[in-house]
Structures are given as structure tokens and as C-alpha cells.
Design a protein around this motif. Structure first.
Motif, PDB file in Angstrom:
ATOM      1  N   ALA A  74       5.097   8.482   1.300  1.00  0.00           N
ATOM      2  CA  ALA A  74       5.418   9.741   1.986  1.00  0.00           C
ATOM      3  C   ALA A  74       6.451   9.515   3.084  1.00  0.00           C
ATOM      4  CB  ALA A  74       4.151  10.372   2.554  1.00  0.00           C
ATOM      5  N   THR A  75       6.343   8.398   3.817  1.00  0.00           N
ATOM      6  CA  THR A  75       7.326   8.122   4.875  1.00  0.00           C
ATOM      7  C   THR A  75       8.707   7.848   4.293  1.00  0.00           C
ATOM      8  OG1 THR A  75       6.905   5.730   4.977  1.00  0.00           O
ATOM      9  CG2 THR A  75       5.566   7.151   6.410  1.00  0.00           C
ATOM     10  N   MET A  76       8.757   7.444   3.027  1.00  0.00           N
ATOM     11  CA  MET A  76      10.033   7.202   2.349  1.00  0.00           C
ATOM     12  C   MET A  76      10.637   8.496   1.806  1.00  0.00           C
ATOM     13  SD  MET A  76       8.910   3.792   0.218  1.00  0.00           S
ATOM     14  CE  MET A  76      10.515   3.453  -0.508  1.00  0.00           C
ATOM     15  N   GLY A  77       9.851   9.583   1.810  1.00  0.00           N
ATOM     16  CA  GLY A  77      10.326  10.857   1.287  1.00  0.00           C
ATOM     17  C   GLY A  77       9.937  11.110  -0.157  1.00  0.00           C
ATOM     18  N   ALA A  78       9.030  10.316  -0.690  1.00  0.00           N
ATOM     19  CA  ALA A  78       8.608  10.450  -2.087  1.00  0.00           C
ATOM     20  C   ALA A  78       7.562  11.551  -2.241  1.00  0.00           C
ATOM     21  CB  ALA A  78       8.026   9.129  -2.583  1.00  0.00           C
ATOM     22  N   ASN A  79       7.481  12.086  -3.456  1.00  0.00           N
ATOM     23  CA  ASN A  79       6.375  12.978  -3.788  1.00  0.00           C
ATOM     24  C   ASN A  79       5.564  12.420  -4.957  1.00  0.00           C
ATOM     25  OD1 ASN A  79       8.122  13.527  -5.908  1.00  0.00           O
ATOM     26  ND2 ASN A  79       8.089  15.747  -5.629  1.00  0.00           N
ATOM     27  N   ALA A  80       5.931  11.200  -5.410  1.00  0.00           N
ATOM     28  CA  ALA A  80       5.187  10.537  -6.483  1.00  0.00           C
ATOM     29  C   ALA A  80       5.425   9.033  -6.413  1.00  0.00           C
ATOM     30  CB  ALA A  80       5.616  11.068  -7.847  1.00  0.00           C
ATOM     31  N   VAL A  81       4.484   8.295  -7.002  1.00  0.00           N
ATOM     32  CA  VAL A  81       4.627   6.846  -7.150  1.00  0.00           C
ATOM     33  C   VAL A  81       4.300   6.528  -8.600  1.00  0.00           C
ATOM     34  CG1 VAL A  81       3.914   4.559  -6.366  1.00  0.00           C
ATOM     35  CG2 VAL A  81       3.900   6.475  -4.753  1.00  0.00           C
ATOM     36  N   ILE A  82       5.223   5.843  -9.267  1.00  0.00           N
ATOM     37  CA  ILE A  82       5.025   5.479 -10.669  1.00  0.00           C
ATOM     38  C   ILE A  82       4.816   3.973 -10.789  1.00  0.00           C
ATOM     39  CG2 ILE A  82       6.324   7.457 -11.556  1.00  0.00           C
ATOM     40  CD1 ILE A  82       8.711   5.534 -11.987  1.00  0.00           C
ATOM     41  N   GLY A  83       4.265   3.561 -11.930  1.00  0.00           N
ATOM     42  CA  GLY A  83       4.078   2.136 -12.199  1.00  0.00           C
ATOM     43  C   GLY A  83       3.117   1.460 -11.237  1.00  0.00           C
ATOM     44  N   VAL A  84       2.090   2.170 -10.797  1.00  0.00           N
ATOM     45  CA  VAL A  84       1.170   1.627  -9.794  1.00  0.00           C
ATOM     46  C   VAL A  84       0.259   0.567 -10.411  1.00  0.00           C
ATOM     47  CG1 VAL A  84      -0.747   2.176  -8.237  1.00  0.00           C
ATOM     48  CG2 VAL A  84       1.244   3.685  -8.373  1.00  0.00           C
ATOM     49  N   SER A  85       0.133  -0.538  -9.698  1.00  0.00           N
ATOM     50  CA  SER A  85      -0.757  -1.632 -10.082  1.00  0.00           C
ATOM     51  C   SER A  85      -1.494  -2.126  -8.848  1.00  0.00           C
ATOM     52  CB  SER A  85       0.036  -2.799 -10.671  1.00  0.00           C
ATOM     53  OG  SER A  85       0.554  -2.482 -11.922  1.00  0.00           O
ATOM     54  N   PHE A  86      -2.525  -2.918  -9.094  1.00  0.00           N
ATOM     55  CA  PHE A  86      -3.290  -3.540  -8.019  1.00  0.00           C
ATOM     56  C   PHE A  86      -3.269  -5.045  -8.203  1.00  0.00           C
ATOM     57  CE2 PHE A  86      -5.115   0.676  -8.177  1.00  0.00           C
ATOM     58  CZ  PHE A  86      -5.333   0.986  -6.852  1.00  0.00           C
ATOM     59  N   ASP A  87      -3.342  -5.750  -7.098  1.00  0.00           N
ATOM     60  CA  ASP A  87      -3.478  -7.200  -7.116  1.00  0.00           C
ATOM     61  C   ASP A  87      -4.469  -7.553  -6.019  1.00  0.00           C
ATOM     62  OD1 ASP A  87      -3.090  -9.824  -7.814  1.00  0.00           O
ATOM     63  OD2 ASP A  87      -1.171 -10.034  -6.793  1.00  0.00           O
ATOM     64  N   SER A  88      -5.205  -8.620  -6.208  1.00  0.00           N
ATOM     65  CA  SER A  88      -6.136  -9.044  -5.166  1.00  0.00           C
ATOM     66  C   SER A  88      -6.209 -10.560  -5.141  1.00  0.00           C
ATOM     67  CB  SER A  88      -7.531  -8.453  -5.392  1.00  0.00           C
ATOM     68  OG  SER A  88      -8.082  -8.937  -6.589  1.00  0.00           O
ATOM     69  N   SER A  89      -6.568 -11.063  -3.979  1.00  0.00           N
ATOM     70  CA  SER A  89      -6.742 -12.505  -3.830  1.00  0.00           C
ATOM     71  C   SER A  89      -7.729 -12.762  -2.706  1.00  0.00           C
ATOM     72  CB  SER A  89      -5.407 -13.190  -3.533  1.00  0.00           C
ATOM     73  OG  SER A  89      -4.885 -12.735  -2.304  1.00  0.00           O
ATOM     74  N   GLU A  90      -8.227 -13.972  -2.671  1.00  0.00           N
ATOM     75  CA  GLU A  90      -9.165 -14.376  -1.634  1.00  0.00           C
ATOM     76  C   GLU A  90      -8.434 -15.289  -0.664  1.00  0.00           C
ATOM     77  OE1 GLU A  90     -12.960 -17.024  -1.917  1.00  0.00           O
ATOM     78  OE2 GLU A  90     -13.414 -15.021  -2.699  1.00  0.00           O
ATOM     79  N   THR A  91      -8.699 -15.093   0.619  1.00  0.00           N
ATOM     80  CA  THR A  91      -8.060 -15.893   1.654  1.00  0.00           C
ATOM     81  C   THR A  91      -9.135 -16.591   2.472  1.00  0.00           C
ATOM     82  OG1 THR A  91      -6.286 -14.265   1.793  1.00  0.00           O
ATOM     83  CG2 THR A  91      -6.462 -15.813   3.608  1.00  0.00           C
ATOM     84  N   GLY A  92      -9.065 -17.888   2.539  1.00  0.00           N
ATOM     85  CA  GLY A  92      -9.992 -18.643   3.367  1.00  0.00           C
ATOM     86  C   GLY A  92     -11.442 -18.591   2.921  1.00  0.00           C
ATOM     87  N   GLY A  93     -11.699 -18.095   1.733  1.00  0.00           N
ATOM     88  CA  GLY A  93     -13.056 -18.052   1.220  1.00  0.00           C
ATOM     89  C   GLY A  93     -13.927 -16.951   1.799  1.00  0.00           C
ATOM     90  N   VAL A  94     -13.436 -16.214   2.796  1.00  0.00           N
ATOM     91  CA  VAL A  94     -14.255 -15.161   3.407  1.00  0.00           C
ATOM     92  C   VAL A  94     -13.535 -13.818   3.492  1.00  0.00           C
ATOM     93  CG1 VAL A  94     -15.691 -16.730   4.761  1.00  0.00           C
ATOM     94  CG2 VAL A  94     -13.564 -15.850   5.731  1.00  0.00           C
ATOM     95  N   MET A  95     -12.248 -13.799   3.163  1.00  0.00           N
ATOM     96  CA  MET A  95     -11.487 -12.554   3.242  1.00  0.00           C
ATOM     97  C   MET A  95     -10.894 -12.224   1.879  1.00  0.00           C
ATOM     98  SD  MET A  95      -9.524 -12.995   6.863  1.00  0.00           S
ATOM     99  CE  MET A  95      -9.144 -14.728   6.649  1.00  0.00           C
ATOM    100  N   THR A  96     -10.816 -10.935   1.596  1.00  0.00           N
ATOM    101  CA  THR A  96     -10.232 -10.469   0.353  1.00  0.00           C
ATOM    102  C   THR A  96      -9.041  -9.575   0.674  1.00  0.00           C
ATOM    103  OG1 THR A  96     -12.376 -10.528  -0.738  1.00  0.00           O
ATOM    104  CG2 THR A  96     -10.678  -9.199  -1.780  1.00  0.00           C
ATOM    105  N   GLU A  97      -7.926  -9.841   0.002  1.00  0.00           N
ATOM    106  CA  GLU A  97      -6.720  -9.036   0.147  1.00  0.00           C
ATOM    107  C   GLU A  97      -6.603  -8.161  -1.094  1.00  0.00           C
ATOM    108  OE1 GLU A  97      -2.031  -9.999   0.645  1.00  0.00           O
ATOM    109  OE2 GLU A  97      -3.075 -10.973  -1.009  1.00  0.00           O
TER     110      GLU A  97
END
Length: 120
Positions: A74-97
Motif C-alpha cells: 500500500a505504501t508503494m501505491g499498489a492495489n494488488a500483490v501477485i506471485g505471493v509466497s512464504f518462506d520460513s527459517s529458524e534462528t538460534g533454535g528459539v526464534m522463527t522468521e
């Protein structure tokens, strides 16, 4: 305003034409599981099966990352987002990104007969 952002995992939005591509957009969150959740989850893992505390945490994190992606678009001026994906990883064994990412675009409804979608 970010509630009005259309989000799709496809590289196009059926019934709409892309009038402007604004670029890469994302939403990121890093969460700690916390000591209480770690202990409870550790005990549940001994018995096997789903660890509901982690499932709930990851679902909340994914939603927050998606909300942040929409805010950024929205701050970029968009009204849609295409090609959306998710990624996740673990950091330090106690945090999840959790990262949600896609391409911010401006779309408008197509008028007239729909044209076929061609990929590749």
C-alpha cells in the motif's frame, strides 16, 4: 487501506489487467517461542503428533507477515500483490522468521470479453 489490497499466489489476477508493476514487496516477522511454549511443546513432542502451540504460533506469524506485506504494498501505491509466497527459517533454535513476499502491482478490472491466460 491495506485491507483493500488483493493478494494472490498466481502471476496474474483473473478478470484484471496489470497496468503498472511497482516491484518487490514483503512482510517479515521474527518471533520467539518463549520458555513456556518450549516446555509445553517439548513435553508434547515426547508423545508424538501435532504440537498445537507451534501450529498456533506459526499461523499467527504467517498472518502478521501477510498483513505487513499488504501494508508495504500500500505504501508503494499498489492495489494488488501477485506471485505471493512464504518462506520460513529458524534462528538460534528459539526464534522463527516468517517472510511473505510478492510483486506489488496496480490492477484494474478488464472490460469486455475475457482473454485467455497464457503462461510461458
Amino acid at each position: 487501506m491495506s485491507d483493500e489490497i488483493i493478494v494472490v499466489s498466481t502471476p496474474y489476477l483473473p478478470g484484471h489487467k496489470i497496468t503498472k508493476t511497482l516491484g518487490f514487496t514483503w512482510g517479515l516477522i521474527v518471533r520467539s517461542r518463549g520458555l513456556g511454549r518450549n516446555i509445553t511443546a517439548g513435553l508434547r513432542s515426547l508423545a508424538g503428533g501435532e504440537i498445537h502451540e507451534y501450529t498456533q504460533l506459526l499461523n499467527q506469524s504467517r498472518q502478521e507477515a501477510l498483513d505487513r506485506l499488504k501494508e508495504h504494498a500500500a505504501t508503494m501505491g499498489a492495489n494488488a500483490v501477485i506471485g505471493v509466497s512464504f518462506d520460513s527459517s529458524e534462528t538460534g533454535g528459539v526464534m522463527t522468521e516468517v517472510l511473505a513476499y510478492g510483486t506489488a502491482v496496480v490492477v484494474e478490472p478488464e472490460t469486455g470479453a475475457a482473454s485467455p491466460v497464457r503462461l510461458g
